[in-house]
Write a protein that holds these residues in place. Structure first.
Motif, PDB file in Angstrom:
ATOM      1  N   VAL A   7      27.916  39.801  41.719  1.00 32.80           N
ATOM      2  CA  VAL A   7      28.855  40.736  42.118  1.00 32.80           C
ATOM      3  C   VAL A   7      30.040  40.369  41.373  1.00 32.80           C
ATOM      4  O   VAL A   7      30.551  39.088  41.355  1.00 32.80           O
ATOM      5  CB  VAL A   7      29.450  40.729  43.686  1.00 32.80           C
ATOM      6  CG1 VAL A   7      30.537  41.553  43.675  1.00 32.80           C
ATOM      7  CG2 VAL A   7      28.187  41.132  44.366  1.00 32.80           C
ATOM      8  N   THR A   8      30.906  41.140  40.409  1.00 31.70           N
ATOM      9  CA  THR A   8      31.931  40.945  39.750  1.00 31.70           C
ATOM     10  C   THR A   8      32.750  42.133  40.088  1.00 31.70           C
ATOM     11  O   THR A   8      32.615  42.890  40.712  1.00 31.70           O
ATOM     12  CB  THR A   8      31.798  40.993  38.332  1.00 31.70           C
ATOM     13  OG1 THR A   8      32.948  40.580  37.483  1.00 31.70           O
ATOM     14  CG2 THR A   8      31.113  42.177  37.658  1.00 31.70           C
ATOM     15  N   ALA A   9      34.044  42.244  39.422  1.00 31.11           N
ATOM     16  CA  ALA A   9      35.154  43.292  39.624  1.00 31.11           C
ATOM     17  C   ALA A   9      35.805  43.391  38.313  1.00 31.11           C
ATOM     18  O   ALA A   9      35.747  42.611  37.267  1.00 31.11           O
ATOM     19  CB  ALA A   9      36.033  42.725  40.730  1.00 31.11           C
ATOM     20  N   THR A  10      36.735  44.385  38.344  1.00 32.60           N
ATOM     21  CA  THR A  10      37.694  44.639  36.983  1.00 32.60           C
ATOM     22  C   THR A  10      38.931  43.599  37.129  1.00 32.60           C
ATOM     23  O   THR A  10      39.366  43.704  35.911  1.00 32.60           O
ATOM     24  CB  THR A  10      38.090  46.173  37.162  1.00 32.60           C
ATOM     25  OG1 THR A  10      38.819  46.242  38.365  1.00 32.60           O
ATOM     26  CG2 THR A  10      36.884  47.006  37.271  1.00 32.60           C
ATOM     27  N   ASN A  11      39.008  42.953  38.161  1.00 32.26           N
ATOM     28  CA  ASN A  11      40.126  41.998  38.135  1.00 32.26           C
ATOM     29  C   ASN A  11      39.912  41.339  39.194  1.00 32.26           C
ATOM     30  O   ASN A  11      39.002  41.344  40.120  1.00 32.26           O
ATOM     31  CB  ASN A  11      41.441  42.437  37.936  1.00 32.26           C
ATOM     32  CG  ASN A  11      42.630  41.911  37.243  1.00 32.26           C
ATOM     33  OD1 ASN A  11      42.594  40.437  37.678  1.00 32.26           O
ATOM     34  ND2 ASN A  11      43.228  42.310  36.525  1.00 32.26           N
ATOM     35  N   THR A  12      40.735  40.190  39.546  1.00 31.00           N
ATOM     36  CA  THR A  12      40.903  39.471  40.870  1.00 31.00           C
ATOM     37  C   THR A  12      41.539  40.428  42.015  1.00 31.00           C
ATOM     38  O   THR A  12      42.160  41.254  41.762  1.00 31.00           O
ATOM     39  CB  THR A  12      41.685  38.142  40.657  1.00 31.00           C
ATOM     40  OG1 THR A  12      41.605  37.401  41.806  1.00 31.00           O
ATOM     41  CG2 THR A  12      43.128  38.475  40.431  1.00 31.00           C
ATOM     42  N   ASN A  13      41.297  39.861  43.134  1.00 35.36           N
ATOM     43  CA  ASN A  13      41.682  40.599  44.369  1.00 35.36           C
ATOM     44  C   ASN A  13      41.369  42.034  44.287  1.00 35.36           C
ATOM     45  O   ASN A  13      42.105  43.140  44.668  1.00 35.36           O
ATOM     46  CB  ASN A  13      43.114  40.415  44.461  1.00 35.36           C
ATOM     47  CG  ASN A  13      43.568  40.697  45.841  1.00 35.36           C
ATOM     48  OD1 ASN A  13      43.082  40.497  46.920  1.00 35.36           O
ATOM     49  ND2 ASN A  13      44.977  41.433  46.051  1.00 35.36           N
ATOM     50  N   ILE A  14      39.985  42.314  43.838  1.00 39.12           N
ATOM     51  CA  ILE A  14      39.649  43.762  44.036  1.00 39.12           C
ATOM     52  C   ILE A  14      38.664  44.226  44.989  1.00 39.12           C
ATOM     53  O   ILE A  14      38.563  45.131  45.487  1.00 39.12           O
ATOM     54  CB  ILE A  14      38.883  44.127  42.465  1.00 39.12           C
ATOM     55  CG1 ILE A  14      39.999  44.152  41.295  1.00 39.12           C
ATOM     56  CG2 ILE A  14      38.371  45.514  42.455  1.00 39.12           C
ATOM     57  CD1 ILE A  14      41.165  44.974  41.379  1.00 39.12           C
ATOM     58  N   GLY A  15      38.073  42.979  45.701  1.00 33.18           N
ATOM     59  CA  GLY A  15      37.322  43.394  46.515  1.00 33.18           C
ATOM     60  C   GLY A  15      35.761  42.744  46.544  1.00 33.18           C
ATOM     61  O   GLY A  15      34.740  43.338  47.374  1.00 33.18           O
ATOM     62  N   LYS A  16      35.592  41.595  45.645  1.00 26.99           N
ATOM     63  CA  LYS A  16      34.173  41.435  45.657  1.00 26.99           C
ATOM     64  C   LYS A  16      33.723  40.623  46.865  1.00 26.99           C
ATOM     65  O   LYS A  16      32.429  40.761  47.184  1.00 26.99           O
ATOM     66  CB  LYS A  16      34.389  40.131  44.498  1.00 26.99           C
ATOM     67  CG  LYS A  16      34.207  40.513  43.102  1.00 26.99           C
ATOM     68  CD  LYS A  16      34.264  39.419  42.129  1.00 26.99           C
ATOM     69  CE  LYS A  16      35.321  38.289  42.300  1.00 26.99           C
ATOM     70  NZ  LYS A  16      36.699  38.456  42.294  1.00 26.99           N
ATOM     71  N   THR A  17      34.421  39.974  47.669  1.00 23.68           N
ATOM     72  CA  THR A  17      33.941  39.143  48.719  1.00 23.68           C
ATOM     73  C   THR A  17      33.798  40.262  49.800  1.00 23.68           C
ATOM     74  O   THR A  17      32.661  40.123  50.662  1.00 23.68           O
ATOM     75  CB  THR A  17      34.871  38.056  49.487  1.00 23.68           C
ATOM     76  OG1 THR A  17      35.302  37.157  48.275  1.00 23.68           O
ATOM     77  CG2 THR A  17      34.389  37.455  50.515  1.00 23.68           C
ATOM     78  N   PHE A  18      34.715  41.282  49.905  1.00 25.17           N
ATOM     79  CA  PHE A  18      34.461  42.218  50.950  1.00 25.17           C
ATOM     80  C   PHE A  18      33.105  43.095  50.689  1.00 25.17           C
ATOM     81  O   PHE A  18      32.222  43.401  51.810  1.00 25.17           O
ATOM     82  CB  PHE A  18      35.500  43.028  50.920  1.00 25.17           C
ATOM     83  CG  PHE A  18      35.600  44.412  51.682  1.00 25.17           C
ATOM     84  CD1 PHE A  18      35.604  44.438  52.860  1.00 25.17           C
ATOM     85  CD2 PHE A  18      35.334  45.740  51.060  1.00 25.17           C
ATOM     86  CE1 PHE A  18      35.408  45.667  53.923  1.00 25.17           C
ATOM     87  CE2 PHE A  18      35.172  46.966  51.767  1.00 25.17           C
ATOM     88  CZ  PHE A  18      35.162  47.065  53.141  1.00 25.17           C
ATOM     89  N   THR A  19      32.910  43.347  49.355  1.00 26.11           N
ATOM     90  CA  THR A  19      31.766  44.126  48.812  1.00 26.11           C
ATOM     91  C   THR A  19      30.542  43.251  49.189  1.00 26.11           C
ATOM     92  O   THR A  19      29.631  43.966  49.863  1.00 26.11           O
ATOM     93  CB  THR A  19      32.066  44.486  47.552  1.00 26.11           C
ATOM     94  OG1 THR A  19      33.067  45.296  47.383  1.00 26.11           O
ATOM     95  CG2 THR A  19      30.710  45.380  47.025  1.00 26.11           C
TER      96      THR A  19
END
Length: 223
Positions: A7-19
């Motif tokens: 699980v990655t994201a477009t940046n930090t604080n985007i919602g990786k952990t939530f997802t």
């Protein structure tokens, strides 16, 4: 070896952990034992907050994980809230440490969710970036993107990076209440460009199925 999702994201604080927490629930409802792993967490003063959130959520569905500790879930913990390269003062990181930790968790699960740090181009050390981990782990990637103004650019840049690296992936939008005017200013383009669009909170079960399908195709290509 269990099925692996990075699980990655477009940046930090985007919602990786939530997802990742939502994915734990979705895969558990499918009857799978879910494990979690976060190779690196920065900004850790006492407890790795993201790793602990993942661990406790997974533990609530898979009690076999009780034999593990938070140090099994988060291998490298750095106090400075920065890219691993900076937090670790540019020192080389031996990726085989991650393989050893992963094997211990995988003995207790059918599928494992591996959460990255920041976005795809975050430097780990002088040789590796976050985008190198899905290939190292032989994992399918799930990209989390946001719904605020700028999400088109951020999403396409990350998708382009994944496709250039020939990494199998699924992506979804983590829309929040503060993401204003998404349906007016950004959604029309996504509808034009893509056949299907996942919004994470409402489509998590469909996302989980798509990830399993992606893993199956990935395994067929390897075979």
């Amino acid at each position: 070896m269990s099925k692996r999702i990075f699980v990655t994201a477009t940046n930090t604080n985007i919602g990786k952990t939530f997802t990742s927490q939502l994915l734990i629930g979705a895969f558990s409802r499918m009857g799978l034992r879910v494990g979690v792993y976060k190779p690196i967490e920065t900004g850790v003063t006492t407890l790795p907050a993201d790793g602990e959130a993942l661990f406790q959520t997974a533990l609530s569905f898979n009690p076999e994980l009780a034999s593990l500790s938070i140090d099994d879930i988060v291998t490298l913990q750095f106090p400075l809230p920065a890219a691993p390269f900076v937090a670790n003062k540019g020192e080389k990181i031996d990726l085989s440490r991650f393989d050893t930790a992963l094997a211990k968790i995988e003995a207790l699960c059918d599928i494992i969710i591996i959460e990255g740090a920041g976005g795809l181009m975050v430097p780990i050390d002088d040789e590796n970036m976050m985008i190198d981990l899905p290939r190292h782990f032989n994992a399918a990637t799930f990209l989390v993107t946001h719904c605020n103004l700028g999400c088109i650019n951020d999403t396409l840049l990350s998708i382009n990076a994944l496709e250039n690296a020939a990494l199998p992936y699924v992506w979804g939008l983590n829309c929040r209440s503060e993401d204003k005017n998404f349906e007016t200013v950004s959604l029309p383009y996504f509808n034009h460009r893509f056949e299907s669009i996942y919004q994470i909170e409402k489509d998590i079960d469909a996302i989980a199925k798509a990830l399993l399908d992606t893993i199956s195709l990935q395994n067929e290509e390897i075979a």
